[in-house]
Design a protein around this motif. Structure first.
Motif, PDB file in Angstrom:
ATOM      1  N   GLU A 140      46.395  15.364   3.288  1.00 31.16           N
ATOM      2  CA  GLU A 140      45.582  16.009   4.784  1.00 31.16           C
ATOM      3  C   GLU A 140      44.646  15.602   5.147  1.00 31.16           C
ATOM      4  O   GLU A 140      44.011  15.022   6.419  1.00 31.16           O
ATOM      5  CB  GLU A 140      46.013  17.061   4.563  1.00 31.16           C
ATOM      6  N   PHE A 141      43.669  15.771   3.656  1.00 35.33           N
ATOM      7  CA  PHE A 141      42.500  15.977   4.248  1.00 35.33           C
ATOM      8  C   PHE A 141      41.217  14.324   4.074  1.00 35.33           C
ATOM      9  O   PHE A 141      40.807  14.350   4.696  1.00 35.33           O
ATOM     10  CB  PHE A 141      41.251  16.613   3.064  1.00 35.33           C
ATOM     11  N   ARG A 142      42.563  13.700   3.535  1.00 34.73           N
ATOM     12  CA  ARG A 142      41.473  12.115   3.453  1.00 34.73           C
ATOM     13  C   ARG A 142      42.020  11.798   5.272  1.00 34.73           C
ATOM     14  O   ARG A 142      41.798  10.621   5.470  1.00 34.73           O
ATOM     15  CB  ARG A 142      42.794  11.732   3.581  1.00 34.73           C
ATOM     16  N   LYS A 143      42.521  12.170   6.448  1.00 39.27           N
ATOM     17  CA  LYS A 143      42.467  11.751   7.379  1.00 39.27           C
ATOM     18  C   LYS A 143      41.585  12.141   8.345  1.00 39.27           C
ATOM     19  O   LYS A 143      41.239  11.613   9.571  1.00 39.27           O
ATOM     20  CB  LYS A 143      43.475  12.485   8.377  1.00 39.27           C
ATOM     21  N   CYS A 144      40.103  12.768   7.571  1.00 39.70           N
ATOM     22  CA  CYS A 144      39.331  12.744   8.788  1.00 39.70           C
ATOM     23  C   CYS A 144      38.780  11.997   8.573  1.00 39.70           C
ATOM     24  O   CYS A 144      38.202  11.388   8.181  1.00 39.70           O
ATOM     25  CB  CYS A 144      38.384  13.912   7.706  1.00 39.70           C
ATOM     26  N   ILE A 145      38.369  11.660  10.334  1.00 42.39           N
ATOM     27  CA  ILE A 145      37.279  10.638  10.868  1.00 42.39           C
ATOM     28  C   ILE A 145      35.658  10.885  11.056  1.00 42.39           C
ATOM     29  O   ILE A 145      35.505  10.123  11.814  1.00 42.39           O
ATOM     30  CB  ILE A 145      38.443  10.158  12.667  1.00 42.39           C
ATOM     31  N   GLU A 146      35.783  11.701  10.358  1.00 38.27           N
ATOM     32  CA  GLU A 146      33.895  12.315   9.816  1.00 38.27           C
ATOM     33  C   GLU A 146      33.644  12.352  11.819  1.00 38.27           C
ATOM     34  O   GLU A 146      32.226  11.499  12.077  1.00 38.27           O
ATOM     35  CB  GLU A 146      32.865  11.478   9.258  1.00 38.27           C
ATOM     36  N   CYS A 147      34.598  13.238  12.511  1.00 36.32           N
ATOM     37  CA  CYS A 147      34.084  13.042  13.918  1.00 36.32           C
ATOM     38  C   CYS A 147      32.732  14.089  14.379  1.00 36.32           C
ATOM     39  O   CYS A 147      31.761  13.875  15.483  1.00 36.32           O
ATOM     40  CB  CYS A 147      34.748  12.929  15.514  1.00 36.32           C
ATOM     41  N   PHE A 148      32.641  14.869  13.921  1.00 38.52           N
ATOM     42  CA  PHE A 148      32.003  16.066  13.633  1.00 38.52           C
ATOM     43  C   PHE A 148      31.929  17.126  14.027  1.00 38.52           C
ATOM     44  O   PHE A 148      30.879  18.281  14.683  1.00 38.52           O
ATOM     45  CB  PHE A 148      30.268  15.477  13.099  1.00 38.52           C
ATOM     46  N   LEU A 149      32.596  17.574  15.119  1.00 40.24           N
ATOM     47  CA  LEU A 149      33.147  18.378  16.106  1.00 40.24           C
ATOM     48  C   LEU A 149      33.714  19.501  15.389  1.00 40.24           C
ATOM     49  O   LEU A 149      33.094  20.430  15.870  1.00 40.24           O
ATOM     50  CB  LEU A 149      34.256  17.515  16.553  1.00 40.24           C
ATOM     51  N   CYS A 150      34.169  18.887  13.994  1.00 39.23           N
ATOM     52  CA  CYS A 150      34.494  20.333  13.370  1.00 39.23           C
ATOM     53  C   CYS A 150      32.303  21.542  12.652  1.00 39.23           C
ATOM     54  O   CYS A 150      32.461  22.385  13.241  1.00 39.23           O
ATOM     55  CB  CYS A 150      34.941  20.735  11.778  1.00 39.23           C
ATOM     56  N   GLN A 151      32.093  20.159  12.325  1.00 38.20           N
ATOM     57  CA  GLN A 151      30.454  20.641  12.237  1.00 38.20           C
ATOM     58  C   GLN A 151      29.637  21.568  13.098  1.00 38.20           C
ATOM     59  O   GLN A 151      29.395  21.904  13.282  1.00 38.20           O
ATOM     60  CB  GLN A 151      29.884  19.518  11.404  1.00 38.20           C
ATOM     61  N   ALA A 168      26.692  23.625   3.851  1.00 42.89           N
ATOM     62  CA  ALA A 168      27.252  22.806   4.236  1.00 42.89           C
ATOM     63  C   ALA A 168      28.199  22.040   5.420  1.00 42.89           C
ATOM     64  O   ALA A 168      28.449  20.945   5.887  1.00 42.89           O
ATOM     65  CB  ALA A 168      28.177  21.828   2.893  1.00 42.89           C
ATOM     66  N   GLY A 169      29.063  22.984   5.641  1.00 43.00           N
ATOM     67  CA  GLY A 169      30.105  23.042   6.735  1.00 43.00           C
ATOM     68  C   GLY A 169      31.452  22.524   6.402  1.00 43.00           C
ATOM     69  O   GLY A 169      31.951  22.289   5.655  1.00 43.00           O
ATOM     70  N   PRO A 170      32.077  23.273   7.188  1.00 43.81           N
ATOM     71  CA  PRO A 170      33.506  22.857   7.821  1.00 43.81           C
ATOM     72  C   PRO A 170      34.085  21.703   6.938  1.00 43.81           C
ATOM     73  O   PRO A 170      35.192  21.702   5.328  1.00 43.81           O
ATOM     74  CB  PRO A 170      34.180  23.152   8.789  1.00 43.81           C
ATOM     75  N   ARG A 171      33.714  20.139   7.424  1.00 46.24           N
ATOM     76  CA  ARG A 171      33.496  19.239   6.994  1.00 46.24           C
ATOM     77  C   ARG A 171      33.591  19.038   5.521  1.00 46.24           C
ATOM     78  O   ARG A 171      34.878  18.149   4.493  1.00 46.24           O
ATOM     79  CB  ARG A 171      33.197  17.488   7.652  1.00 46.24           C
ATOM     80  N   PHE A 172      32.312  19.631   4.215  1.00 44.84           N
ATOM     81  CA  PHE A 172      32.383  19.166   3.685  1.00 44.84           C
ATOM     82  C   PHE A 172      32.430  19.989   2.426  1.00 44.84           C
ATOM     83  O   PHE A 172      32.616  19.842   1.270  1.00 44.84           O
ATOM     84  CB  PHE A 172      30.562  18.491   3.189  1.00 44.84           C
ATOM     85  N   LEU A 173      32.465  21.365   2.961  1.00 46.49           N
ATOM     86  CA  LEU A 173      33.506  22.773   2.264  1.00 46.49           C
ATOM     87  C   LEU A 173      34.992  21.697   2.297  1.00 46.49           C
ATOM     88  O   LEU A 173      35.252  21.573   0.967  1.00 46.49           O
ATOM     89  CB  LEU A 173      33.874  23.830   2.867  1.00 46.49           C
ATOM     90  N   MET A 174      35.868  21.636   3.164  1.00 46.14           N
ATOM     91  CA  MET A 174      36.561  21.055   3.239  1.00 46.14           C
ATOM     92  C   MET A 174      37.105  19.240   1.703  1.00 46.14           C
ATOM     93  O   MET A 174      38.000  18.913   0.419  1.00 46.14           O
ATOM     94  CB  MET A 174      37.248  19.873   4.372  1.00 46.14           C
ATOM     95  N   ARG A 175      35.684  18.643   1.742  1.00 43.23           N
ATOM     96  CA  ARG A 175      35.383  17.800   0.708  1.00 43.23           C
ATOM     97  C   ARG A 175      35.551  18.320  -0.080  1.00 43.23           C
ATOM     98  O   ARG A 175      36.630  17.671  -1.128  1.00 43.23           O
ATOM     99  CB  ARG A 175      34.016  16.360   1.591  1.00 43.23           C
TER     100      ARG A 175
END
Length: 253
Positions: A140-151, A168-175
């Motif tokens: 599921e986490f690999r689907k991230c397209i790094e649009c940075f909307l969550c950030q 780090a923000g949610p995108r990189f905590l998720m990573r």
């Protein structure tokens, strides 16, 4: 059937700017990015807008449309009334470069700070084996397209500029959560660094108060909060306060 769409687009740069009104032709089946391109082609040749795939997979065309963070290429004009004014502004958390283009280099800096995948030292390429359930867990986490909307919507950095150095923000905590869940990741054995501890001490996991705003705007529908951040928070608490784990550290994994 075509109609005249009413746009209010932010024009400016790092020194300042303003919303300007435009009327642009819109046709059936188009998305906001189509209209922005038509505006650029017919009225504002110097309008700066970032985009690439126009298929919702590159994450480049992030913007705020009527105040909601969205991908312009995935926002259909049909969701708006023909006489509705559509306001398009740059994502707010990051510095404006020009018009709808922002400087998102903060995110790439944070990406470099996340320790990379660290397989067991005695395991050679081609020998990696995983159970399907482990694959499904992190896929599921690999689907991230790094649009940075969550950030962009995370109020920890949106409303508090001074937090950026320590969060780090949610995108990189998720990573980090994705890597920590990987059954072959052996960062702790290889370097002595525990990913959950690093997430807490170096990447500001404790700042997240799980409002789920990041999940709400994710165009890939990744459950960032429920499936990545909350479980990692629980593991941080377990490792720090669970008396059994403190007495028997080998039980941690």
């Amino acid at each position: 059937m075509g109609y005249q769409a009413h746009l209010r687009v932010w024009r400016g740069d790092a020194e300042g700017g303003e919303l300007r009104d435009f009327t642009v032709e819109a046709n059936e089946g188009e998305v906001v990015l189509d209209i922005i391109h038509r505006l650029q082609a017919t009225q504002c040749s110097d309008l700066a807008v970032r985009w690439n795939c126009k298929a919702g997979k590159c994450g480049s065309c992030s913007a705020e449309i009527n105040g909601r963070p969205r991908l312009m290429c995935m926002t259909r004009m049909s969701i708006f009334e023909p006489d509705e004014v559509i306001t398009v502004t740059p994502i707010r958390t990051f510095p404006v470069i020009k018009d709808l283009v922002t400087d998102v280099s903060y995110n790439y800096q944070k990406a470099r700070e996340v320790p990379s995948f660290s397989p067991p030292k005695d395991l050679q390429p081609g020998e990696y084996r995983m159970q399907q359930q482990d694959v499904n867990r992190s896929q599921e986490f690999r689907k991230c397209i790094e649009c940075f909307l969550c950030q962009n919507v995370c109020h920890v950095i949106r409303d508090h500029e001074d937090n950026k150095a320590n969060f780090a923000g949610p995108r990189f905590l998720m990573r980090i959560a994705e890597l920590e869940m990987h059954p072959l990741d052996s960062l702790e054995e290889n370097t002595g660094a525990d990913r959950t501890a690093v997430a807490q001490s170096d990447h500001g996991l404790g700042f997240c108060n799980i409002t789920k705003c990041c999940t709400e705007v994710c165009p890939e529908n990744i459950k960032i909060t429920d499936n990545a951040l909350i479980p990692m928070k629980e593991r941080v608490v377990d490792r720090k306060y669970d008396p059994i784990l403190r007495l028997l550290p080998w039980r941690k994994r």
